[in-house]
Design an enzyme around this catalytic site. Sequence first.
Site, PDB file in Angstrom:
ATOM      1  N   ASP A  11       0.869  -1.175   0.000  1.00 30.41           N
ATOM      2  CA  ASP A  11       0.000   0.000   0.000  1.00 30.41           C
ATOM      3  C   ASP A  11       0.908   1.227   0.000  1.00 30.41           C
ATOM      4  OD1 ASP A  11      -2.612   1.407   0.405  1.00 30.41           O
ATOM      5  OD2 ASP A  11      -1.691   1.980   2.295  1.00 30.41           O
ATOM      6  N   SER A  12       0.301   2.386  -0.178  1.00 25.75           N
ATOM      7  CA  SER A  12       1.086   3.620  -0.142  1.00 25.75           C
ATOM      8  C   SER A  12       1.608   3.921   1.259  1.00 25.75           C
ATOM      9  CB  SER A  12       0.231   4.795  -0.627  1.00 25.75           C
ATOM     10  OG  SER A  12      -0.873   5.000   0.233  1.00 25.75           O
ATOM     11  N   CYS A  74      -4.359  -1.151  -2.226  1.00 26.50           N
ATOM     12  CA  CYS A  74      -4.433   0.285  -2.491  1.00 26.50           C
ATOM     13  C   CYS A  74      -5.334   0.459  -3.704  1.00 26.50           C
ATOM     14  CB  CYS A  74      -3.044   0.846  -2.759  1.00 26.50           C
ATOM     15  SG  CYS A  74      -3.018   2.587  -3.277  1.00 26.50           S
ATOM     16  N   GLU A 155      -2.081   8.616   8.170  1.00 25.39           N
ATOM     17  CA  GLU A 155      -0.632   8.395   8.168  1.00 25.39           C
ATOM     18  C   GLU A 155       0.036   9.047   9.381  1.00 25.39           C
ATOM     19  OE1 GLU A 155       1.548   6.632   6.203  1.00 25.39           O
ATOM     20  OE2 GLU A 155      -0.223   5.713   5.292  1.00 25.39           O
ATOM     21  N   CYS A 187     -10.723   3.385  -0.128  1.00 27.61           N
ATOM     22  CA  CYS A 187      -9.301   3.540   0.197  1.00 27.61           C
ATOM     23  C   CYS A 187      -9.054   2.749   1.462  1.00 27.61           C
ATOM     24  CB  CYS A 187      -8.938   5.013   0.404  1.00 27.61           C
ATOM     25  SG  CYS A 187      -7.235   5.276   0.972  1.00 27.61           S
ATOM     26  N   HIS A 189      -7.098   3.189   3.784  1.00 29.07           N
ATOM     27  CA  HIS A 189      -6.876   4.013   4.973  1.00 29.07           C
ATOM     28  C   HIS A 189      -8.191   4.337   5.684  1.00 29.07           C
ATOM     29  CE1 HIS A 189      -2.967   4.756   3.065  1.00 29.07           C
ATOM     30  NE2 HIS A 189      -2.547   5.308   4.185  1.00 29.07           N
TER      31      HIS A 189
END
Length: 270
Positions: A11-12, A74, A155, A187, A189
């Site tokens: 993932d990012s 992602c 993040e 997403c 996240h």
Amino acid sequence: MDKQRPIGIFDSGVGGLSVLRILEKKLPEEDYIYFGDTARAPYGNRSQSEIRRFNLEIGRWLLSCDCKMLLVACHTSTVLGMDAIQEETEVPVIGMMEAVLTGAFATDGEDDSPIGFIATSSTVQSGAYQKAFAEKAPGRAFFAQDCPDFVPLVEQGITEGPAVERSVEAYLAPLRDAGVRTLILGCTHYPFLHSAITSFLKPGVRMVDPAESLADMVDAYLHAEPLRKEAAGSERGSRRFYCSGEPDRFQAVGSLMLGRPIEEVGRRKF
């Protein structure tokens, strides 16, 4: 293919841990290698050429770790460059698109209420999900909303409080006012903001976390091939974590997201 090989997830950043935590419940005996591209996150405003290059760099590295399957945890990477990896390997590469569609329509009976979809700017602007939903449920109202502040907040380990509440209201008020009854978290996240999102939406809105459907897909694939790891009793598999940015930062935020300590994080830069 050796059943004992690990499953690679990338993932990012820490968002894909929302996928890993569900996989750990469903397939605890499997070995996992997780990579978060924290040095280049967020991906939401990246170009397609950048995303494809990132996917290839990370995908090739995970394949060099002898992974038996790659999970692109992602949505941006899935719609803008997953095919780049698929073209290079016979190892199965599974992304989030099919999981989204499966989760969105996994309800009993007919439902024609509006569907909401929240994701990064790149994912929304790609139009991939709008097209897929139009083909799956022609005529059904579909509202796509980008939420650029969500990934940076997660993040940083910020999942509640005034900053989150302001962002949630700014992005989701139009969907709430449109009468959305199903909200797709586009997403990985975003599940970490589940509490703030549900608090803002009207009661009865169904939240869809595609990670649940993805875990079911992985489980079904491993059984069908068969590639499920052979383990003794309740033996738990290994977990290895890597990131491209600061390992200490990933370790701190990642432990918070997983709800358990991450003992060690390696660094892999591209």
